[in-house]
Design an enzyme around this catalytic site. Structure first.
Site, PDB file in Angstrom:
ATOM      1  N   CYS A 179       2.136  -8.479   6.451  1.00  0.00           N
ATOM      2  CA  CYS A 179       0.797  -7.925   6.611  1.00  0.00           C
ATOM      3  C   CYS A 179      -0.083  -8.849   7.449  1.00  0.00           C
ATOM      4  O   CYS A 179      -1.145  -8.457   7.907  1.00  0.00           O
ATOM      5  CB  CYS A 179       0.164  -7.671   5.252  1.00  0.00           C
ATOM      6  SG  CYS A 179       0.223  -9.092   4.169  1.00  0.00           S
ATOM      7  N   CYS A 228       0.840  -1.197   0.000  1.00  0.00           N
ATOM      8  CA  CYS A 228       0.000   0.000   0.000  1.00  0.00           C
ATOM      9  C   CYS A 228       0.877   1.251   0.000  1.00  0.00           C
ATOM     10  O   CYS A 228       1.975   1.254   0.573  1.00  0.00           O
ATOM     11  CB  CYS A 228      -0.888   0.015   1.240  1.00  0.00           C
ATOM     12  SG  CYS A 228      -2.088  -1.327   1.300  1.00  0.00           S
TER      13      CYS A 228
END
Ligand code: SF4
Length: 238
Positions: free
Chosen positions: A225, A199
């Site tokens: 993540c 991201c």
């Protein structure tokens, strides 16, 4: 010489490519149509899209669209679909980025990145995988400690599926050799110092000599993540 067949020697397929293909074919034969490959469009993921498409395997392909991806990532997504004639589905979180800000406060990734990843990646994937028996990933064993502890085929207790990692023994050089030799589209961000891309708010460029994943969650003790975190290592890797 007329009438004499001349054998042209071709470079033989490397053992790691043959092994990855074999595992993908086995996965499709064993689990299709309930087998899902998820990619975040790193170079290894792009290589797997190419392998799956070239082998015409009935493997569902999807990406976790957090709503926070780089514009270059969205462009690469469309480019891969056009190049290989595949559909890469979007898996989305329950809440948009704006809705999440209203629920949890703005820029959650700065205050609680584990919760942000849980909401935008882990839960959406868990919901999606409930419809599947097997999950194919592009992790490599040399990327992180969690990934180094993985097996090519293993039971993923958290998501309740068989997890298949065809590129587990590949090195970064193996991946780049494959994409070069096969003309696989990859992100232009790699050439701008981003070996690992996630991201926008949690990805920075990496300096020469730094760990390739040092640009992910820079300054935070977080290397995953959460999708590939192993329970036994979670306490030291959270
Ligand atoms: S990588 Fe960052 S922005 Fe993306 S889901 Fe995780 S914490 Fe949120």
């Amino acid at each position: 010489m007329p009438g004499v067949a001349i054998a042209v020697e071709r470079p033989s397929k490397t053992a790691n490519v043959a092994a990855a293909e074999e595992l993908l074919v086995w996965a499709a034969r064993t689990y299709a149509p309930r087998v899902l490959f998820t990619t975040a469009f790193g170079a290894a993921g792009c290589a797997l899209v190419a392998l799956i498409a070239d082998l015409r395997l009935p493997i569902d392909i999807a990406t976790l669209d957090t709503g926070l991806l780089f514009p270059e990532t969205y462009a690469l997504w469309r480019r891969l679909e056009a190049r290989y004639g595949v559909t890469i589905r979007s898996i989305t979180p329950e809440e948009s980025v704006t809705e999440q800000a209203a629920t949890h406060g703005p820029r959650l990734w700065e205050r609680a990145p584990d919760l942000c990843c849980e909401l935008r990646k882990v839960r959406p994937l868990a919901k999606e995988l409930a419809r599947f028996d097997a999950w194919i990933t592009s992790i490599r064993g040399d990327e992180t400690r969690d990934r180094g502890a993985a097996a090519p085929v293993e039971k993923d207790a958290r998501f309740g599926v068989v997890k298949i990692n065809p590129l587990l023994t590949w090195t970064a050089e193996d991946v780049w050799r494959y994409v070069r030799e096969h003309g696989v589209p990859t992100s232009p961000l790699h050439a701008r110092g981003f070996p690992s891309i996630g991201c926008v708010p949690c990805t920075t460029p990496v300096a020469q000599g730094e760990d390739p994943r040092a640009g992910r969650w820079r300054g935070v003790a977080k290397t995953e993540c959460g999708l590939h975190r192993r329970p036994a290592l979670a306490a030291t890797n959270a």
